[in-house]
Write a protein that holds these residues in place. Sequence first.
Motif, PDB file in Angstrom:
ATOM      1  N   GLY A  73       0.708  -0.983  -0.038  1.00 51.01           N
ATOM      2  CA  GLY A  73       0.030  -0.114   0.179  1.00 51.01           C
ATOM      3  C   GLY A  73       0.283   1.326  -0.411  1.00 51.01           C
ATOM      4  N   GLU A  74       0.438   1.995  -0.972  1.00 50.38           N
ATOM      5  CA  GLU A  74       1.096   3.950  -0.756  1.00 50.38           C
ATOM      6  C   GLU A  74      -0.005   4.303  -0.064  1.00 50.38           C
ATOM      7  N   PRO A  75       0.724   5.775  -0.085  1.00 55.90           N
ATOM      8  CA  PRO A  75       1.953   6.415   0.020  1.00 55.90           C
ATOM      9  C   PRO A  75       2.177   5.305   1.510  1.00 55.90           C
ATOM     10  N   ARG A  76       3.885   5.411   1.760  1.00 56.67           N
ATOM     11  CA  ARG A  76       4.049   4.566   3.343  1.00 56.67           C
ATOM     12  C   ARG A  76       3.901   5.328   4.186  1.00 56.67           C
ATOM     13  N   PHE A  77       3.876   4.957   5.707  1.00 62.54           N
ATOM     14  CA  PHE A  77       4.022   5.258   6.889  1.00 62.54           C
ATOM     15  C   PHE A  77       2.173   6.076   7.147  1.00 62.54           C
ATOM     16  N   LEU A  78       1.601   6.060   6.321  1.00 60.91           N
ATOM     17  CA  LEU A  78      -0.032   6.187   6.155  1.00 60.91           C
ATOM     18  C   LEU A  78      -0.669   5.566   7.202  1.00 60.91           C
ATOM     19  N   GLU A  79      -1.618   6.437   7.767  1.00 58.42           N
ATOM     20  CA  GLU A  79      -2.278   5.804   9.262  1.00 58.42           C
ATOM     21  C   GLU A  79      -3.467   6.417   9.334  1.00 58.42           C
ATOM     22  N   ASP A  80      -4.053   5.220   8.320  1.00 56.01           N
ATOM     23  CA  ASP A  80      -5.457   5.944   7.772  1.00 56.01           C
ATOM     24  C   ASP A  80      -6.775   4.673   8.251  1.00 56.01           C
ATOM     25  N   PRO A  81      -7.429   5.352   9.667  1.00 61.10           N
ATOM     26  CA  PRO A  81      -8.387   4.474  10.191  1.00 61.10           C
ATOM     27  C   PRO A  81      -9.523   3.850   9.406  1.00 61.10           C
ATOM     28  N   THR A  82     -10.080   4.634   8.743  1.00 65.10           N
ATOM     29  CA  THR A  82     -10.904   3.413   7.413  1.00 65.10           C
ATOM     30  C   THR A  82     -10.099   2.452   7.185  1.00 65.10           C
ATOM     31  N   THR A  83      -9.011   2.687   6.702  1.00 65.92           N
ATOM     32  CA  THR A  83      -8.341   1.366   5.860  1.00 65.92           C
ATOM     33  C   THR A  83      -8.065   0.491   6.929  1.00 65.92           C
ATOM     34  N   ASN A 219      -7.401  12.667   8.446  1.00 66.32           N
ATOM     35  CA  ASN A 219      -8.052  11.232   8.900  1.00 66.32           C
ATOM     36  C   ASN A 219      -7.403  10.648  10.503  1.00 66.32           C
ATOM     37  N   LEU A 220      -7.045  10.732  11.177  1.00 63.37           N
ATOM     38  CA  LEU A 220      -6.691  10.628  12.611  1.00 63.37           C
ATOM     39  C   LEU A 220      -8.347  11.394  13.140  1.00 63.37           C
ATOM     40  N   ILE A 221      -7.846  13.679  13.191  1.00 58.86           N
ATOM     41  CA  ILE A 221      -8.332  13.997  13.571  1.00 58.86           C
ATOM     42  C   ILE A 221     -10.050  13.936  13.111  1.00 58.86           C
ATOM     43  N   MET A 222     -10.517  13.392  12.629  1.00 61.94           N
ATOM     44  CA  MET A 222     -11.744  13.172  12.181  1.00 61.94           C
ATOM     45  C   MET A 222     -12.526  11.157  12.277  1.00 61.94           C
ATOM     46  N   PHE A 223     -11.964  11.139  12.280  1.00 59.44           N
ATOM     47  CA  PHE A 223     -12.296   9.430  12.810  1.00 59.44           C
ATOM     48  C   PHE A 223     -12.815   9.814  14.241  1.00 59.44           C
ATOM     49  N   ASP A 224     -13.933   9.302  14.169  1.00 60.53           N
ATOM     50  CA  ASP A 224     -14.498   8.615  15.974  1.00 60.53           C
ATOM     51  C   ASP A 224     -14.745   7.076  15.581  1.00 60.53           C
ATOM     52  N   ALA A 225     -13.549   6.129  16.642  1.00 57.37           N
ATOM     53  CA  ALA A 225     -13.853   5.096  16.921  1.00 57.37           C
ATOM     54  C   ALA A 225     -15.084   4.432  17.022  1.00 57.37           C
ATOM     55  N   PHE A 226     -15.518   5.054  18.273  1.00 54.95           N
ATOM     56  CA  PHE A 226     -16.799   4.764  19.260  1.00 54.95           C
ATOM     57  C   PHE A 226     -18.753   4.957  18.206  1.00 54.95           C
ATOM     58  N   HIS A 227     -18.573   6.085  17.256  1.00 54.22           N
ATOM     59  CA  HIS A 227     -19.244   6.552  16.556  1.00 54.22           C
ATOM     60  C   HIS A 227     -20.388   5.447  16.253  1.00 54.22           C
ATOM     61  N   LEU A 228     -21.295   5.503  17.307  1.00 53.87           N
ATOM     62  CA  LEU A 228     -22.845   5.047  16.869  1.00 53.87           C
ATOM     63  C   LEU A 228     -22.673   3.293  17.308  1.00 53.87           C
ATOM     64  N   ALA A 229     -21.729   3.060  18.043  1.00 54.23           N
ATOM     65  CA  ALA A 229     -21.418   2.413  19.583  1.00 54.23           C
ATOM     66  C   ALA A 229     -22.499   1.988  20.180  1.00 54.23           C
ATOM     67  N   GLU A 230     -23.114   3.120  21.138  1.00 54.86           N
ATOM     68  CA  GLU A 230     -24.958   3.024  21.219  1.00 54.86           C
ATOM     69  C   GLU A 230     -26.008   2.386  20.154  1.00 54.86           C
ATOM     70  N   TYR A 231     -26.162   2.737  18.844  1.00 56.62           N
ATOM     71  CA  TYR A 231     -26.629   1.318  18.515  1.00 56.62           C
ATOM     72  C   TYR A 231     -26.571   0.119  18.327  1.00 56.62           C
ATOM     73  N   PHE A 232     -24.790   0.338  17.416  1.00 56.08           N
ATOM     74  CA  PHE A 232     -25.122  -1.352  16.904  1.00 56.08           C
ATOM     75  C   PHE A 232     -23.547  -2.019  17.455  1.00 56.08           C
ATOM     76  N   LEU A 233     -22.972  -1.641  18.480  1.00 50.28           N
ATOM     77  CA  LEU A 233     -22.276  -2.313  19.238  1.00 50.28           C
ATOM     78  C   LEU A 233     -22.998  -3.176  19.895  1.00 50.28           C
ATOM     79  N   THR A 234     -23.586  -4.491  19.184  1.00 54.82           N
ATOM     80  CA  THR A 234     -24.429  -5.335  20.228  1.00 54.82           C
ATOM     81  C   THR A 234     -23.353  -6.516  20.521  1.00 54.82           C
ATOM     82  N   GLN A 235     -22.614  -7.098  20.289  1.00 49.89           N
ATOM     83  CA  GLN A 235     -21.088  -8.291  20.398  1.00 49.89           C
ATOM     84  C   GLN A 235     -21.448  -8.498  22.220  1.00 49.89           C
ATOM     85  N   PRO A 236     -21.455  -9.503  22.481  1.00 50.20           N
ATOM     86  CA  PRO A 236     -20.386  -9.179  23.769  1.00 50.20           C
ATOM     87  C   PRO A 236     -19.120  -8.668  24.159  1.00 50.20           C
TER      88      PRO A 236
END
Length: 301
Positions: A73-83, A219-236
């Motif tokens: 994958g390019e560019p190298r050293f990219l930290e892209d939360p979506t990817t 990318n990092l600033i705009m990404f919320d890892a827990f977005h919609l967890a209150e609706y859809f994170l239903t697993q143990p």
Amino acid sequence: MQKVSFKNRTWDVAGHLYFPENFDETKQYPAIVCVHPGSSVKEQTAGFYASQLAQNGFITLAFDASFQGESGGEPRFLEDPTTRVEDIRCAIDYLTTLSFVDNDRIGAMGVCAGGGYAANAAISEKRIKAIGTVIGTNPSRAFREANPVETLNAVAQQRTAEANGAEKLINNWIPNSKEEAQQLGVQEMDLLEAIDYYRTPRGQHPNSCNQLLFTSMSNLIMFDAFHLAEYFLTQPLLVIVGDKVGGFGSYRDGFDLYNKAASTNKKIHIVQGASHYDLYDQPQATQNALEQLVPFFQEHL
């Protein structure tokens, strides 16, 4: 352990597949995807947890994030939360092709930022039947709390410069030594322990080269890892934190995820006397975490 690879879009993602003792390829096993922190690689803490979970009867898979380590994958050293989240989906795709993996018993766990990415994947990826985080963080939260508009403006200027021929700007994730940190006036516990883990023989690996493409910051600033967890994170859900609270915020993020998740079967476990980086590799802290992770995954996978 076996070296493997799988595709994310057009490039190869490099992984290590771990097997239980007395592995029998004619049987089917539960499997767990293990996700590494930011700046890390599969040979470090994610690989440690993968190897330990495999000893307890699971097929486990640790891999290098796209654009990093041995992955393509390019560019190298990219930290892209979506990817990063898509890497997890692709890892599950790969596991489903293995005859000895039970497709109905696949889980995910992650360490630090990898915990946030694993949780985010589980919100919409229902092939993940159980999710565990070890000092999991919401990767964007810290960046959003540190002059985010100023950073976004700097990213905008850097992208314009690069579009017009400038070299890509690559920064360090952390100072390269405690001496460098001291010169910068850094005294925060988590950051100093990060240096001890990543930049000394304790946890250092040549593929974990402490380099971050600066334009990743938007990318990092705009990404919320827990977005919609209150609706859809239903697993143990099992959330593990240490009670020595540092600046990286995993204690706060752990409770945020726990409180927010829609799961009716969730638990938060506090490892007494453990800091963020103790839970990367220190025997007493990691054993305490594994004493929670193993029965959790045995029950739910």
